[in-house]
Scaffold this motif. Sequence first.
Motif, PDB file in Angstrom:
ATOM      1  N   GLU A 144       0.848  -1.195   0.000  1.00 61.21           N
ATOM      2  CA  GLU A 144       0.000   0.000   0.000  1.00 61.21           C
ATOM      3  C   GLU A 144       0.881   1.242   0.000  1.00 61.21           C
ATOM      4  O   GLU A 144       1.889   1.303   0.718  1.00 61.21           O
ATOM      5  CB  GLU A 144      -0.917  -0.002   1.229  1.00 61.21           C
ATOM      6  N   PHE A 145       0.463   2.247  -0.773  1.00 58.99           N
ATOM      7  CA  PHE A 145       1.315   3.422  -0.992  1.00 58.99           C
ATOM      8  C   PHE A 145       0.772   4.663  -0.299  1.00 58.99           C
ATOM      9  O   PHE A 145      -0.441   4.918  -0.302  1.00 58.99           O
ATOM     10  CB  PHE A 145       1.453   3.698  -2.493  1.00 58.99           C
ATOM     11  N   GLU A 146       1.701   5.424   0.275  1.00 59.48           N
ATOM     12  CA  GLU A 146       1.371   6.744   0.803  1.00 59.48           C
ATOM     13  C   GLU A 146       1.301   7.729  -0.360  1.00 59.48           C
ATOM     14  O   GLU A 146       0.425   8.595  -0.414  1.00 59.48           O
ATOM     15  CB  GLU A 146       2.440   7.188   1.821  1.00 59.48           C
ATOM     16  N   GLU A 147       2.225   7.581  -1.288  1.00 61.97           N
ATOM     17  CA  GLU A 147       2.226   8.380  -2.510  1.00 61.97           C
ATOM     18  C   GLU A 147       3.092   7.676  -3.558  1.00 61.97           C
ATOM     19  O   GLU A 147       3.929   6.831  -3.244  1.00 61.97           O
ATOM     20  CB  GLU A 147       2.752   9.798  -2.251  1.00 61.97           C
ATOM     21  N   GLY A 148       2.847   8.026  -4.807  1.00 67.14           N
ATOM     22  CA  GLY A 148       3.639   7.434  -5.881  1.00 67.14           C
ATOM     23  C   GLY A 148       3.144   6.059  -6.305  1.00 67.14           C
ATOM     24  O   GLY A 148       1.983   5.717  -6.129  1.00 67.14           O
ATOM     25  N   ARG A 149       4.051   5.242  -6.825  1.00 69.47           N
ATOM     26  CA  ARG A 149       3.686   3.951  -7.414  1.00 69.47           C
ATOM     27  C   ARG A 149       4.839   2.967  -7.299  1.00 69.47           C
ATOM     28  O   ARG A 149       5.940   3.305  -6.851  1.00 69.47           O
ATOM     29  CB  ARG A 149       3.339   4.139  -8.890  1.00 69.47           C
ATOM     30  N   PHE A 150       4.570   1.736  -7.744  1.00 70.78           N
ATOM     31  CA  PHE A 150       5.604   0.712  -7.855  1.00 70.78           C
ATOM     32  C   PHE A 150       6.111   0.726  -9.299  1.00 70.78           C
ATOM     33  O   PHE A 150       5.438   1.239 -10.205  1.00 70.78           O
ATOM     34  CB  PHE A 150       5.022  -0.661  -7.503  1.00 70.78           C
ATOM     35  N   TYR A 151       7.292   0.175  -9.508  1.00 71.06           N
ATOM     36  CA  TYR A 151       7.832   0.168 -10.871  1.00 71.06           C
ATOM     37  C   TYR A 151       7.074  -0.846 -11.739  1.00 71.06           C
ATOM     38  O   TYR A 151       6.558  -1.865 -11.258  1.00 71.06           O
ATOM     39  CB  TYR A 151       9.336  -0.096 -10.897  1.00 71.06           C
ATOM     40  N   ASN A 152       6.995  -0.560 -13.032  1.00 67.19           N
ATOM     41  CA  ASN A 152       6.238  -1.412 -13.951  1.00 67.19           C
ATOM     42  C   ASN A 152       7.130  -2.501 -14.559  1.00 67.19           C
ATOM     43  O   ASN A 152       8.331  -2.574 -14.268  1.00 67.19           O
ATOM     44  CB  ASN A 152       5.581  -0.572 -15.049  1.00 67.19           C
ATOM     45  N   GLU A 153       6.558  -3.309 -15.435  1.00 63.86           N
ATOM     46  CA  GLU A 153       7.279  -4.451 -16.010  1.00 63.86           C
ATOM     47  C   GLU A 153       8.464  -3.998 -16.847  1.00 63.86           C
ATOM     48  O   GLU A 153       9.541  -4.610 -16.793  1.00 63.86           O
ATOM     49  CB  GLU A 153       6.319  -5.283 -16.865  1.00 63.86           C
ATOM     50  N   SER A 154       8.290  -2.932 -17.602  1.00 61.32           N
ATOM     51  CA  SER A 154       9.383  -2.436 -18.456  1.00 61.32           C
ATOM     52  C   SER A 154      10.566  -1.973 -17.611  1.00 61.32           C
ATOM     53  O   SER A 154      11.724  -2.296 -17.911  1.00 61.32           O
ATOM     54  CB  SER A 154       8.870  -1.277 -19.321  1.00 61.32           C
ATOM     55  N   GLU A 155      10.286  -1.226 -16.531  1.00 57.66           N
ATOM     56  CA  GLU A 155      11.346  -0.747 -15.641  1.00 57.66           C
ATOM     57  C   GLU A 155      12.034  -1.902 -14.930  1.00 57.66           C
ATOM     58  O   GLU A 155      13.254  -1.897 -14.738  1.00 57.66           O
ATOM     59  CB  GLU A 155      10.765   0.241 -14.622  1.00 57.66           C
ATOM     60  N   ALA A 156      11.216  -2.896 -14.544  1.00 58.60           N
ATOM     61  CA  ALA A 156      11.783  -4.051 -13.843  1.00 58.60           C
ATOM     62  C   ALA A 156      12.691  -4.863 -14.757  1.00 58.60           C
ATOM     63  O   ALA A 156      13.801  -5.262 -14.373  1.00 58.60           O
ATOM     64  CB  ALA A 156      10.656  -4.933 -13.297  1.00 58.60           C
ATOM     65  N   ASN A 157      12.235  -5.118 -15.995  1.00 64.31           N
ATOM     66  CA  ASN A 157      13.012  -5.944 -16.922  1.00 64.31           C
ATOM     67  C   ASN A 157      14.316  -5.274 -17.346  1.00 64.31           C
ATOM     68  O   ASN A 157      15.338  -5.944 -17.554  1.00 64.31           O
ATOM     69  CB  ASN A 157      12.179  -6.265 -18.160  1.00 64.31           C
ATOM     70  N   SER A 158      14.292  -3.959 -17.463  1.00 65.89           N
ATOM     71  CA  SER A 158      15.498  -3.243 -17.902  1.00 65.89           C
ATOM     72  C   SER A 158      16.459  -2.952 -16.753  1.00 65.89           C
ATOM     73  O   SER A 158      17.581  -2.489 -16.995  1.00 65.89           O
ATOM     74  CB  SER A 158      15.109  -1.924 -18.581  1.00 65.89           C
ATOM     75  N   GLY A 159      16.017  -3.216 -15.508  1.00 68.81           N
ATOM     76  CA  GLY A 159      16.867  -2.909 -14.352  1.00 68.81           C
ATOM     77  C   GLY A 159      17.017  -1.414 -14.148  1.00 68.81           C
ATOM     78  O   GLY A 159      18.105  -0.924 -13.803  1.00 68.81           O
ATOM     79  N   ALA A 160      15.926  -0.672 -14.374  1.00 74.17           N
ATOM     80  CA  ALA A 160      15.966   0.790 -14.276  1.00 74.17           C
ATOM     81  C   ALA A 160      16.344   1.229 -12.855  1.00 74.17           C
ATOM     82  O   ALA A 160      16.058   0.542 -11.869  1.00 74.17           O
ATOM     83  CB  ALA A 160      14.608   1.376 -14.650  1.00 74.17           C
ATOM     84  N   THR A 161      16.987   2.367 -12.756  1.00 73.46           N
ATOM     85  CA  THR A 161      17.411   2.892 -11.450  1.00 73.46           C
ATOM     86  C   THR A 161      16.272   3.703 -10.828  1.00 73.46           C
ATOM     87  O   THR A 161      16.337   4.927 -10.687  1.00 73.46           O
ATOM     88  CB  THR A 161      18.665   3.765 -11.599  1.00 73.46           C
ATOM     89  N   VAL A 162      15.223   2.982 -10.472  1.00 72.71           N
ATOM     90  CA  VAL A 162      14.085   3.569  -9.765  1.00 72.71           C
ATOM     91  C   VAL A 162      13.968   2.863  -8.416  1.00 72.71           C
ATOM     92  O   VAL A 162      14.394   1.704  -8.271  1.00 72.71           O
ATOM     93  CB  VAL A 162      12.770   3.434 -10.572  1.00 72.71           C
TER      94      VAL A 162
END
Length: 416
Positions: A144-162
């Motif tokens: 559950e989030f206070e604000e913002g979001r979780f990373y999506n599939e594209s960000e996860a697969n690419s190993g994005a720095t989020v």
Amino acid sequence: MIVYLRLLKESFGFAMNALRNNKLRTLLSLLGVTIGIFSIIAVLAAVDSLDRKITKDLSSLDKNTIYLMKFSFGPSDIPQWKREQFPNVKYDEYTYMKGVMTNTDQMGYQIFTKRESIKYDSKTVSDVNVVPVSHEFIDIQGLEFEEGRFYNESEANSGATVIVLGDEIAKSLFENIDPIGKNVRLYGKRFTVIGVLKKQGAGLFGDSNDTSAFIPVNFVRQLYGDNNTSLTNVIIFKPERGVDMDAYRGEISQKLRSYRGLKAGEIDNFFVNVFSGFTDFIDGIIGQMNVVGWIISGFSLLVGGFGIANIMFVSVKERTNLIGIQKSLGAKNKFILFQFLFEAIILSVIGGIIGLLLVWIISVILTSALDFEFVLGMGNILLGTGLAAVIGLISGILPAIAASKLDPVEAIRTGM
């Protein structure tokens, strides 16, 4: 009925008189009951509070969730030296299983790694529980989030720095600043904060989402590689509702054995851990804690029972003359029996109430001092009171019988 109410009133008066006239003797006699009730109810309250905390922490997880890894949640018949040779599950196996498993709602991949420090400008938070996971984790654990979001599939697969921060981490780094979109440093890289989780409170085993930071699992794979023995990898399965769990576990085992090329007769070099097995293991530990608490506290109750019996025998001896007068005026044996029995119960209940009061005071202090809620439930209060009454009943029965069987003439003569 009115007679028994008057009898109860008189017994209460005698009990209070015993407390007033023989403060030290009565205090020492009640001490055993007080300590015994305190010990039992303190243990039960602590275990209930722990059980409530466990239930709250694990409520977001389906009990049928399965963790496929090289370690077992519980005891295993496989020798330790052989278990230490088991390979880590691999990301390739995760992608393979996603393609071949049936009756699966969600499947995720997680790496357990060492704790790190996170920096923002001049501020640093140390000992952060870094959680590298795939994008499905949000649906598996129900974050559950206070604000913002979780990373999506594209960000996860690419190993994005989020990065997604826990409540305490975000507050420590940013205080009153909005963290969304800000950059923090982790692993020597700049990570963009895209989400902050709601406050969860203290975790079951020390860690909680509040002190955790979630990053794409593929970033850690790119950093450490897939063969790093210092990391522990897990494939998490969330089966569809109503699935036959034995058949589902069997399918996982069969598919991974086939992928790893294990021959018939060779043991599985992995463990299929069902989360319900872990909760059953915890429930077993809690049950054992209850039993140990009862055994230890039972000795205190035994001592308390002897103390109540002692004070009642002394009370009978001191009031022998009064008993004789009551019987000569027509008081029946039953009346005398109940009079002393009620007195013993009242004295014991007073000791029990003192024990309960001590538990309540300590629970309030600990709840205020620690990030953990200690709860003294009504069930435990009633149990403590009832237990004290039973101890008084058992301890007072012999003195009461002895008093009821006194000969009135002998009793009056003895008291003169």
